[in-house]
Design a protein around this motif. Structure first.
Motif, PDB file in Angstrom:
ATOM      1  N   TYR A 118      -4.521  -2.525 -14.042  1.00 42.82           N
ATOM      2  CA  TYR A 118      -5.039  -1.990 -12.781  1.00 42.82           C
ATOM      3  C   TYR A 118      -4.584  -0.546 -12.560  1.00 42.82           C
ATOM      4  N   HIS A 119      -3.318  -0.309 -12.702  1.00 40.13           N
ATOM      5  CA  HIS A 119      -2.812   1.032 -12.388  1.00 40.13           C
ATOM      6  C   HIS A 119      -3.332   2.081 -13.373  1.00 40.13           C
ATOM      7  N   VAL A 131       4.309   4.956  -5.992  1.00 42.47           N
ATOM      8  CA  VAL A 131       2.970   5.085  -6.573  1.00 42.47           C
ATOM      9  C   VAL A 131       2.549   6.556  -6.644  1.00 42.47           C
ATOM     10  N   CYS A 181       5.137  -4.911  -8.365  1.00 39.76           N
ATOM     11  CA  CYS A 181       3.759  -4.872  -7.855  1.00 39.76           C
ATOM     12  C   CYS A 181       3.192  -6.282  -7.772  1.00 39.76           C
ATOM     13  N   VAL A 182       2.546  -6.577  -6.641  1.00 46.06           N
ATOM     14  CA  VAL A 182       1.984  -7.912  -6.423  1.00 46.06           C
ATOM     15  C   VAL A 182       0.451  -7.898  -6.457  1.00 46.06           C
ATOM     16  N   ASN A 183      -0.127  -6.833  -7.007  1.00 49.34           N
ATOM     17  CA  ASN A 183      -1.589  -6.715  -7.081  1.00 49.34           C
ATOM     18  C   ASN A 183      -2.265  -6.887  -5.715  1.00 49.34           C
ATOM     19  N   CYS A 184      -1.674  -6.322  -4.684  1.00 50.59           N
ATOM     20  CA  CYS A 184      -2.319  -6.431  -3.366  1.00 50.59           C
ATOM     21  C   CYS A 184      -3.404  -5.381  -3.209  1.00 50.59           C
ATOM     22  N   TYR A 185      -3.318  -4.324  -4.043  1.00 58.81           N
ATOM     23  CA  TYR A 185      -4.293  -3.227  -4.036  1.00 58.81           C
ATOM     24  C   TYR A 185      -4.296  -2.420  -2.738  1.00 58.81           C
ATOM     25  N   ASN A 186      -3.237  -2.537  -1.959  1.00 60.14           N
ATOM     26  CA  ASN A 186      -3.130  -1.681  -0.771  1.00 60.14           C
ATOM     27  C   ASN A 186      -3.181  -0.210  -1.147  1.00 60.14           C
ATOM     28  N   CYS A 187      -2.595   0.117  -2.304  1.00 69.84           N
ATOM     29  CA  CYS A 187      -2.524   1.534  -2.678  1.00 69.84           C
ATOM     30  C   CYS A 187      -3.910   2.135  -2.817  1.00 69.84           C
ATOM     31  N   ALA A 219       1.529   2.924   1.698  1.00 69.34           N
ATOM     32  CA  ALA A 219       0.917   1.617   1.936  1.00 69.34           C
ATOM     33  C   ALA A 219       1.549   0.497   1.122  1.00 69.34           C
ATOM     34  N   CYS A 220       2.372   0.844   0.159  1.00 65.33           N
ATOM     35  CA  CYS A 220       2.892  -0.192  -0.738  1.00 65.33           C
ATOM     36  C   CYS A 220       3.960  -1.039  -0.045  1.00 65.33           C
ATOM     37  N   PRO A 221       3.745  -2.360   0.016  1.00 65.95           N
ATOM     38  CA  PRO A 221       4.725  -3.218   0.681  1.00 65.95           C
ATOM     39  C   PRO A 221       5.992  -3.414  -0.156  1.00 65.95           C
ATOM     40  N   ASN A 222       5.941  -2.977  -1.395  1.00 68.40           N
ATOM     41  CA  ASN A 222       7.075  -3.242  -2.283  1.00 68.40           C
ATOM     42  C   ASN A 222       7.791  -1.981  -2.750  1.00 68.40           C
TER      43      ASN A 222
END
Ligand code: SF4
Ligand code: SF4
Ligand code: FES
Lengths: 140, 382
Positions: B309-310, B337, B258-264, B330-333
């Motif tokens: 965060y999660h 989720v 997880c890169v903390n992009c918050y897309n989820c 939505a997760c790029p990685n």
């Protein structure tokens, strides 16, 4: 090896449990020094984030203590706290946090004896549980 | 009370039948606009479109096995204040269920919207759908249904439906005014239309679809079979996810990418906060703070607060999670989720005897507080 000394973060309501802690002090009741009291204006202000963060940072237990049902100065802050504790107790144990690392109690302003006893009991229980899994570990 | 009608499919085919249905709905349904998924003209991408002109329905394909976003978010945009008009929204069951949650959170209203729900046989992820569909969107949709009809299943090349859809035990829309039924229906012959509310009945009448036909014989059984299959997948998923996240070490491995992009949470239809606390200045730490944190354990992974965060998001919205899988989508990685959110949601919703999306009447668990409850939390002390 020295005995494990737990760190317990206690979020206590200004109007009741914090006063009870004061009373315990002025009454010279002794209780173990493992708790760090954080005074809140009401248990309804204890955001679940505070609990999660404390446990992730390595606290061995979190105690939330407020006014008895019916006595909250903001009418229902303690009921909110109770639902949030219920919620967190469903989530945290799934990730290996023993559910008894989160405690909720009601301790009124005059209950200094109860306060000291609660802290003693909590410290004993957490000592028996052993250190929290986050102690000394890198949490991403 | 449910009024049931059928629309003939026959030689025009499933896609044209649905397009015809949408056109009639817009022309005769007494509505100002129709919200429905379409293949966009410039590229084979399926997006919700708000249509007021019946001639602008050429790309309509609510059956396409993809939903790039959960359209409950769009319906919320349309109904959070009076719309000054009426709209019918053609939605998947999980979009309706997410919308129900948003209405209860006062982020939408059923006042100006008619909900048209379609039986959902599942969708591919945003990454897999273009591989499945290529350039010809509607042809791909037909292929999807004909494969299922012929018993060939939903898998394609090296991928299949998204795990969220495989685990979804709600393939039949709930709380829809009008339901389009496909399960247990011979889709080469007909689709089922069923009114589940007075507004739905009125719509059927206005569209000239006043049948009182019963749903086809096999429908009940076909639904039961499908739901059982999905529930079995879901339960297995719960077991595997619980195992994979059973303690902090496993959880951190699960979330390590997880890169903390918050897309989820942006993609999540029920992540309801207007401003997520994780992007406020609460998390704008002083640079020196990072140094102090690093010194505590000698190492600090950056960006920080990933697990925090999660777990916080789980605390905020798992009671409202309807399992749509848009977070994973939505997760790029490629972090699973949805799996973790649904697994935890199964516990948090049960704890409050709540099921997200089930009914408008049930109050969200963290919005009601009673004097006498959960006394076991305080050792029986009141
Ligand atoms: S957490 Fe994921 S599966 Fe649950 S509602 Fe949000 S996007 Fe859908
Ligand atoms: S979308 Fe994926 S990478 Fe981004 S915050 Fe969510 S889990 Fe992390
Ligand atoms: S004022 Fe004490 S718990 Fe609310």
């Amino acid at each position: 090896m020295a005995e494990f000394e737990p760190t317990i973060i206690a979020f206590v309501c200004n109007w009741c449990t914090y006063t009870a802690a004061d009373l315990a002090g002025t009454s010279r009741l002794s209780y173990p020094p493992n708790v760090r009291l954080i005074r809140m204006m009401c248990t309804g202000m204890v955001d679940p984030k505070y609990v999660i963060k404390a446990l992730l940072e390595g606290a061995d237990a979190v105690l939330i203590s407020g006014c008895h049902p019916g006595d909250c100065h903001y009418i229902n802050g303690n009921y909110k706290a109770r639902r949030r504790v219920k919620l967190l107790k469903e989530i945290l144990p799934r990730f290996g946090f023993d559910q008894s690392r989160l405690k909720l109690t009601w301790i009124g302003a005059s209950e200094g004896v109860d306060f000291a006893a609660t802290i003693r009991k909590t410290v004993d229980e957490v000592k028996a549980l052993g250190p929290n899994q986050t102690r000394g570990k890198m949490v991403i | 009370m449910a009024k049931t009608a059928k629309i003939e499919v026959k030689e025009q085919g499933l896609i044209a039948t649905m397009q015809g249905f949408c056109k009639t709905l817009l022309e005769k349904g007494g509505i100002d606009a129709l919200l429905v998924a379409q293949h966009l003209p410039m590229k084979n991408v399926v997006m919700p479109t708000l249509v007021t002109d019946p001639t602008k329905l050429n790309g309509v394909d609510p059956l396409a096995p993809v939903f790039p976003i959960n359209a409950a978010k769009v319906v919320s945009k349309l109904t959070r204040k009076p719309l000054a008009g009426k709209v019918a929204a053609v939605l998947r069951p999980c979009e309706i269920r997410a919308f129900i949650e948003l209405v209860k959170l006062k982020q939408g209203s059923t006042e100006d919207v008619l909900l048209v729900g379609i039986d959902c046989l599942g969708a591919y992820s945003n990454v897999h759908y273009p591989r499945f569909a290529g350039q010809n969107g509607t042809e791909a949709t037909l292929r999807f249904y004909q494969n299922i009809r012929a018993g060939k299943g939903t898998a394609c090349q090296d991928f299949d439906l998204s795990p969220a859809c495989k685990a979804c035990e709600h393939p039949i829309p709930e709380n829809a005014d009008l339901l389009i039924g496909l399960v247990g229906v011979d889709i080469n012959d007909q689709v089922l239309v069923q009114a589940n509310s007075p507004a739905g009945e009125a719509l059927l009448g206005a569209m000239g679809l006043m049948g009182t036909k019963e749903p086809p014989e096999g429908r009940k059984k076909a639904i039961a079979t499908l739901v059982a299959e999905r529930a079995a997948y879901r339960d297995q998923m719960y077991v595997e996810t619980s195992e994979a996240t059973a303690d902090l070490e496993k959880l951190t491995a699960y979330l390590a990418n997880c890169v903390n992009c918050y897309n989820c949470r942006v993609a999540c239809p029920v992540c309801y906060c207007k401003e997520c606390v994780f992007v406020t200045d609460v998390f704008d730490h002083e640079p020196s703070q990072y140094l102090r944190w690093a010194k505590r354990k000698g190492i600090l992974k950056m960006p920080t607060d990933t697990v925090f965060y999660h777990i916080t998001r789980l605390a905020h919205m798992s009671t409202a999670c309807i399992g749509c899988g848009q977070c994973s989508n939505a997760c790029p990685n490629n972090i699973p989720v949805m799996e973790i959110f649904r697994t935890i949601a199964s516990y948090t919703q049960k704890a409050f005897d709540y099921e997200a999306g089930r009914s408008l009447e049930e109050e969200p668990p963290l919005s009601v507080f009673r004097e006498k409850e959960f006394s076991e939390l305080t050792g029986g002390k009141d």
